[in-house]
Design a protein around this motif. Structure first.
Motif, PDB file in Angstrom:
ATOM      1  N   HIS A 161      -6.155 123.720  20.684  1.00 31.78           N
ATOM      2  CA  HIS A 161      -7.882 122.773  21.925  1.00 31.78           C
ATOM      3  C   HIS A 161      -8.702 123.482  22.288  1.00 31.78           C
ATOM      4  O   HIS A 161      -8.241 123.937  23.253  1.00 31.78           O
ATOM      5  N   GLU A 164      -8.789 123.544  26.455  1.00 29.35           N
ATOM      6  CA  GLU A 164      -7.629 124.163  27.008  1.00 29.35           C
ATOM      7  C   GLU A 164      -7.452 125.443  26.850  1.00 29.35           C
ATOM      8  O   GLU A 164      -6.878 125.996  26.987  1.00 29.35           O
ATOM      9  N   HIS A 296      -0.329 124.773  25.293  1.00 28.66           N
ATOM     10  CA  HIS A 296      -1.488 123.577  25.373  1.00 28.66           C
ATOM     11  C   HIS A 296      -1.946 123.311  26.693  1.00 28.66           C
ATOM     12  O   HIS A 296      -0.954 123.620  27.736  1.00 28.66           O
ATOM     13  N   THR A 297      -2.384 122.258  27.114  1.00 26.42           N
ATOM     14  CA  THR A 297      -2.214 121.563  28.643  1.00 26.42           C
ATOM     15  C   THR A 297      -2.322 120.505  28.126  1.00 26.42           C
ATOM     16  O   THR A 297      -3.314 120.279  27.683  1.00 26.42           O
TER      17      THR A 297
HETATM   18 ZN    ZN Z   1      -4.043 120.748  23.446  1.00 24.19          ZN
END
Ligand code: ZN
Ligand code: 0X9
Ligand code: CA
Ligand code: CA
Length: 420
Positions: A161, A164, A296-297
């Motif tokens: 993503h 992120e 991820h974040t």
């Molecule tokens: Zn993510």
């Protein structure tokens, strides 16, 4: 931090506004760019799944509220389900991209430097190209790094993503930790000698660059691949994997959605090429990668498969396999203070890398949702001053995974049954 003043904007919006937007494709891109919304009256995984199935991306979960990124059209759909939806104007402390975060070209320089300084244990390769033609790079860390030895392999993937960015910092931290402490820290030396570690530090460089390239952060999530017949750009890479793709309401078939699953499994070149890379690690019929983390974040969670179903045990996941994920996830979480849970405890997702790595490749694997724990800690955009602390926070947790990579089933005492 000041509280934002939520504005209830949805009910008054005339249906005509939506129709106008749909009839004006040229303006739709700006008129219907994703925005942040707060949805209240949401407390169960089933309710969160219902909201996610509209195509919104759920960014933040609290006891009875979620924050989502969604187009206005999707926000109206959530409103139509009977939830209260308010536009959420973040009291952002940071509007402009923070140059403490690593760009694609800075990443290339950092990797070049690590490889040049540690030629015996660090190497890089180009495993493919992004939609826009950027080189996709992998870093390998192991003793005798130029030789494919018979050692358990471990995979770290970062930044599916775009927004992120802290996950790219995690990749930089890991390569510097594993090379920098080699020869001085005996535990790290033994792990580097005994494993082959693959770091894919930025699997979505087009999206990451786009997110950083404006005068303010763009909240971009997807890749930058155009969609045929649509003015909306991008596929959510973490809904494009070829395992139960699009099966279960955990992704969207609409190009405008934040969780658009793409036109087919692996239709995103960035996903197809990571998948090819992983498949290339099957040697003599055996997948060499035993364990993996996809970074991820945000929310400070450690998640394990499956995401497509609420069931723990199901076709393709027996009790021992589930228990191994849960035990290893919980053991890592004790080291970094994150919350461990099955991915679908959050909300149902389909076509994720987690489900594919386990369901298709039988790799024990986790998603880390890094700092902060909630929107109030900075959401996707905490100040770069937190980078050192929040990457080093995962040192022990990641080393625990590397420890168990010889046989993850060892954590439930079943090494004889599964790694004999
Ligand atoms: Zn993510
Ligand atoms: O929705 C996602 O892709 C991840 N959350 S994020 O806010 N970073 O977008 C969570 C994916 C977890 N899914 C599985 N572990 N299956
Ligand atoms: Ca080696
Ligand atoms: Ca090998």
């Amino acid at each position: 931090m000041r509280s934002p003043t939520p504005r209830r904007i949805l009910a008054p919006l005339a249906a005509g506004a939506l129709v106008l937007g749909l009839l004006s494709p040229a303006s739709a891109d700006t008129a219907d760019d994703p925005a942040l919304y707060e949805v209240s009256g949401v407390s169960t995984a089933q309710e969160r799944t219902e909201i996610a199935s509209t195509g919104a991306a759920i960014d933040d979960v609290s006891a009875d509220t979620v924050l989502v990124t969604a187009t206005a059209e999707t926000a109206r759909a959530i409103d139509g389900l009977g939830y209260e939806v308010t536009e959420f104007n973040p009291p952002t402390t940071q509007f402009a991209p923070d140059d403490g975060y690593t760009t694609y070209s800075e990443l290339r320089d950092a990797v070049d430097q690590v490889v040049a300084q540690n030629p015996g244990i660090a190497a890089q390769s180009v495993y493919g190209y992004s939609y826009q033609g950027r080189e996709l790079i992998a870093i390998k860390i192991s003793d005798n790094v130029g030789t494919d030895e018979d050692e358990p392999e471990v995979l770290f993937t970062h930044s599916q993503h775009a927004r992120e960015h802290l996950t790219v910092e995690m990749a930089v931290y890991l390569m510097e930790l594993l090379t920098g402490e080699y020869g001085s820290d005996t535990r790290i030396t033994d792990l580097v000698d005994g494993r082959e570690i693959w770091i894919l530090p930025m699997v979505n460089p087009d999206g990451a660059e786009y997110d950083m390239a404006g005068s303010s952060w763009r909240y971009w999530r997807k890749n930058r691949q155009p969609n045929a017949g649509s003015s909306y750009v991008g596929t959510d890479l973490n809904r494009n994997w070829d395992y139960n793709w699009g099966c279960c309401g955990g992704s969207s078939g609409s190009t405008s959605s934040e969780t658009y699953r793409g036109s087919a499994p692996e239709s995103a070149p960035e996903v197809a090429q990571v998948a090819d890379f992983v498949r290339s690690r099957v040697v003599g019929g055996e997948q060499q990668i035993t364990s993996a983390i996809d970074f991820h974040t945000y929310s400070e969670l450690i998640l394990w498969p499956f995401g497509y179903t609420y069931s723990e045990v199901t076709n393709g996941m027996n009790r021992d396999e589930y228990d191994t994920h849960a035990a290893l996830g919980t053991y890592m979480a004790r080291a970094n203070g994150y919350t461990p849970q099955q991915s679908s405890d959050l909300y149902v997702t389909d076509g994720t890398i987690n489900d594919w790595l386990w369901g298709d490749q039988r790799i024990v694997n986790f998603t880390y949702e890094m700092y902060p724990s909630s929107f109030w800690g900075g959401g996707f955009y905490p100040p770069s001053s937190v980078i050192d602390r929040e990457t080093a926070r995962n040192r022990e947790a990641v080393l625990r995974l590397l420890d168990y990579a010889d046989c993850p089933y060892r954590i439930i005492g079943e090494e004889d049954a599964y790694c004999g």
